[in-house]
Motif scaffolding. Sequence first.
Motif, PDB file in Angstrom:
ATOM      1  N   ALA A 262      -1.052 -30.647 -57.932  1.00 25.92           N
ATOM      2  CA  ALA A 262      -2.186 -31.558 -57.809  1.00 25.92           C
ATOM      3  C   ALA A 262      -2.299 -32.441 -59.050  1.00 25.92           C
ATOM      4  O   ALA A 262      -2.045 -31.987 -60.170  1.00 25.92           O
ATOM      5  CB  ALA A 262      -3.474 -30.764 -57.628  1.00 25.92           C
ATOM      6  N   PRO A 263      -2.667 -33.716 -58.900  1.00 26.63           N
ATOM      7  CA  PRO A 263      -2.807 -34.602 -60.048  1.00 26.63           C
ATOM      8  C   PRO A 263      -4.035 -34.230 -60.884  1.00 26.63           C
ATOM      9  O   PRO A 263      -5.086 -33.873 -60.341  1.00 26.63           O
ATOM     10  CB  PRO A 263      -2.969 -35.983 -59.415  1.00 26.63           C
ATOM     11  N   LEU A 264      -3.899 -34.324 -62.190  1.00 28.17           N
ATOM     12  CA  LEU A 264      -5.016 -34.047 -63.095  1.00 28.17           C
ATOM     13  C   LEU A 264      -5.908 -35.287 -63.155  1.00 28.17           C
ATOM     14  O   LEU A 264      -5.494 -36.340 -63.630  1.00 28.17           O
ATOM     15  CB  LEU A 264      -4.507 -33.688 -64.488  1.00 28.17           C
ATOM     16  N   LEU A 265      -7.144 -35.140 -62.700  1.00 27.73           N
ATOM     17  CA  LEU A 265      -8.084 -36.257 -62.665  1.00 27.73           C
ATOM     18  C   LEU A 265      -9.204 -36.126 -63.680  1.00 27.73           C
ATOM     19  O   LEU A 265      -9.770 -37.131 -64.124  1.00 27.73           O
ATOM     20  CB  LEU A 265      -8.713 -36.379 -61.271  1.00 27.73           C
ATOM     21  N   VAL A 266      -9.542 -34.888 -64.041  1.00 30.79           N
ATOM     22  CA  VAL A 266     -10.719 -34.635 -64.869  1.00 30.79           C
ATOM     23  C   VAL A 266     -10.363 -33.664 -65.984  1.00 30.79           C
ATOM     24  O   VAL A 266      -9.867 -32.568 -65.730  1.00 30.79           O
ATOM     25  CB  VAL A 266     -11.869 -34.046 -64.021  1.00 30.79           C
ATOM     26  N   THR A 267     -10.619 -34.065 -67.223  1.00 26.24           N
ATOM     27  CA  THR A 267     -10.355 -33.189 -68.362  1.00 26.24           C
ATOM     28  C   THR A 267     -11.546 -32.265 -68.621  1.00 26.24           C
ATOM     29  O   THR A 267     -12.642 -32.467 -68.085  1.00 26.24           O
ATOM     30  CB  THR A 267     -10.089 -34.003 -69.630  1.00 26.24           C
ATOM     31  N   ARG A 268     -11.322 -31.274 -69.457  1.00 26.81           N
ATOM     32  CA  ARG A 268     -12.395 -30.352 -69.810  1.00 26.81           C
ATOM     33  C   ARG A 268     -13.531 -31.106 -70.519  1.00 26.81           C
ATOM     34  O   ARG A 268     -14.710 -30.797 -70.331  1.00 26.81           O
ATOM     35  CB  ARG A 268     -11.839 -29.263 -70.732  1.00 26.81           C
ATOM     36  N   GLU A 269     -13.171 -32.080 -71.319  1.00 28.54           N
ATOM     37  CA  GLU A 269     -14.179 -32.877 -72.033  1.00 28.54           C
ATOM     38  C   GLU A 269     -15.045 -33.670 -71.053  1.00 28.54           C
ATOM     39  O   GLU A 269     -16.259 -33.835 -71.274  1.00 28.54           O
ATOM     40  CB  GLU A 269     -13.512 -33.826 -73.021  1.00 28.54           C
ATOM     41  N   MET A 270     -14.435 -34.165 -69.988  1.00 25.63           N
ATOM     42  CA  MET A 270     -15.199 -34.901 -68.976  1.00 25.63           C
ATOM     43  C   MET A 270     -16.201 -33.982 -68.277  1.00 25.63           C
ATOM     44  O   MET A 270     -17.330 -34.381 -67.994  1.00 25.63           O
ATOM     45  CB  MET A 270     -14.241 -35.538 -67.966  1.00 25.63           C
ATOM     46  N   GLU A 286      -5.671 -24.226 -56.130  1.00 23.71           N
ATOM     47  CA  GLU A 286      -4.512 -23.374 -55.832  1.00 23.71           C
ATOM     48  C   GLU A 286      -3.186 -24.076 -56.098  1.00 23.71           C
ATOM     49  O   GLU A 286      -2.147 -23.409 -56.176  1.00 23.71           O
ATOM     50  CB  GLU A 286      -4.570 -22.897 -54.385  1.00 23.71           C
ATOM     51  N   THR A 287      -3.194 -25.396 -56.230  1.00 27.93           N
ATOM     52  CA  THR A 287      -1.948 -26.121 -56.517  1.00 27.93           C
ATOM     53  C   THR A 287      -1.979 -26.750 -57.906  1.00 27.93           C
ATOM     54  O   THR A 287      -1.382 -27.790 -58.134  1.00 27.93           O
ATOM     55  CB  THR A 287      -1.685 -27.198 -55.445  1.00 27.93           C
ATOM     56  N   GLY A 288      -2.680 -26.122 -58.818  1.00 29.97           N
ATOM     57  CA  GLY A 288      -2.719 -26.599 -60.193  1.00 29.97           C
ATOM     58  C   GLY A 288      -4.042 -27.196 -60.599  1.00 29.97           C
ATOM     59  O   GLY A 288      -4.390 -27.205 -61.771  1.00 29.97           O
ATOM     60  N   GLY A 289      -4.789 -27.742 -59.622  1.00 27.32           N
ATOM     61  CA  GLY A 289      -6.121 -28.241 -59.895  1.00 27.32           C
ATOM     62  C   GLY A 289      -6.192 -29.695 -60.310  1.00 27.32           C
ATOM     63  O   GLY A 289      -5.319 -30.210 -61.003  1.00 27.32           O
ATOM     64  N   ASN A 290      -7.247 -30.367 -59.866  1.00 28.50           N
ATOM     65  CA  ASN A 290      -7.562 -31.719 -60.328  1.00 28.50           C
ATOM     66  C   ASN A 290      -8.340 -31.695 -61.623  1.00 28.50           C
ATOM     67  O   ASN A 290      -8.451 -32.713 -62.313  1.00 28.50           O
ATOM     68  CB  ASN A 290      -8.396 -32.469 -59.295  1.00 28.50           C
ATOM     69  N   VAL A 291      -8.895 -30.508 -61.952  1.00 28.73           N
ATOM     70  CA  VAL A 291      -9.718 -30.355 -63.147  1.00 28.73           C
ATOM     71  C   VAL A 291      -8.996 -29.460 -64.141  1.00 28.73           C
ATOM     72  O   VAL A 291      -8.524 -28.368 -63.786  1.00 28.73           O
ATOM     73  CB  VAL A 291     -11.092 -29.750 -62.798  1.00 28.73           C
ATOM     74  N   GLU A 292      -8.912 -29.905 -65.361  1.00 33.35           N
ATOM     75  CA  GLU A 292      -8.200 -29.161 -66.399  1.00 33.35           C
ATOM     76  C   GLU A 292      -8.787 -27.756 -66.590  1.00 33.35           C
ATOM     77  O   GLU A 292      -9.997 -27.590 -66.726  1.00 33.35           O
ATOM     78  CB  GLU A 292      -8.282 -29.925 -67.727  1.00 33.35           C
ATOM     79  N   GLY A 293      -7.909 -26.750 -66.557  1.00 38.21           N
ATOM     80  CA  GLY A 293      -8.331 -25.383 -66.824  1.00 38.21           C
ATOM     81  C   GLY A 293      -8.945 -24.642 -65.660  1.00 38.21           C
ATOM     82  O   GLY A 293      -9.362 -23.490 -65.818  1.00 38.21           O
TER      83      GLY A 293
END
Length: 381
Positions: A262-270, A286-293
């Motif tokens: 999954a593409p990373l769209l949102v960081t932990r800071e966001m 389940e496929t890596g997540g759009n949200v970091e962590g």
Amino acid sequence: MKVGIGRERRDGEKRVAATPETVLQLTALGVDVTVESGAGAASGYSDAAYEKAGAHVAGAFDATTFDVLCHVRPLSPELAATLPAGTITVGLASPASELPTVAALAAAQVTSFALELVPRISRAQSMDALTSQALVAGYRAVLEATIRFPRFFPLYMTAAGTIPPARVLVLGAGVAGLQAIGTAKRLGARVSAYDVRPASADEVTSMGGTFISLDLDAVEGAGGYATELAEDRAVRQRELLAPYVAKADVLITTAAIPGRPAPLLVTREMVAAMPAGSVVVDLAAETGGNVEGVLPGEDQLVPTSAGDGVVTLVGMRDAASAMASDASRLYAKNVANLLALMTTDGQVVPDCADEVVAGACLTSGGEVRHAPTAAALEGKN
């Protein structure tokens, strides 16, 4: 031919690959259907209902004795390796993340069909399990958010004061995203949405959402999915999304690329910049997540950068399975319709000249027929 429907073994999976309704459809094709005892119990389908529909119900279920094996979740590598040569399997295969199973299926000379690979063309819509299950998942994501969000979704004007509506932001406007938009809107939230595909703007509007344009349009790939952004543009995308995320009370992410992480769209800071009490639901966990962590199946409390509280980060797992009865009803029809396409006079004989059959074929004749998966296996070796 003997068609087997086993009980799902993966923890948390409640769906089943056939319902009494689809047993009627399959037996009408001239095949013999056996359902493992208890296979439909978690979805609300009893052994008696299967028997009434014409299936055999087996207490002792040996998956290696069937000509066709239908399943929901990917088979285990151990089971795949024991299937006799020529066995046909139909179900979700998650080829990008289940490479050992794919290798085992090919080595065992199994002809496997992955429902994720069904071409997104008009005549294959009734077999498109990604769409049917995304419909369920998008609806469920909003419900999960509402039970964690400490406020109302709708606007209320009362004698004691006015309660403003929740601000919901949906990232990804595919089937799951559009269903999330519609569900949140019906609950009274103020909904906005973003998708990198400009063509999705009209669809978002039709569901009652406000489309966000970031001027980062991507090329639309096969099946209507967006192509993956280059890293520099992905970074820019996150920068442009940050202020919208910071204003949201509820964030639901649904972006996925079949066969890829999954593409990373949102960081932990966001996430930390969101208001205290906000909720983030990541359907791609389940496929890596759009949200970091994000962690599938877990809730995390992320402290806000303002230091005034926390944001709840929900990693969805088995989202469609959480509504097992209707999810199974839809999924089982997808399976039965694909089998019907390949069945003539009671014999399941895949015709690879058919673009739907060829597109859905994962392994056959000892080979991995899906090029990206074959390349991934080559790289692993």
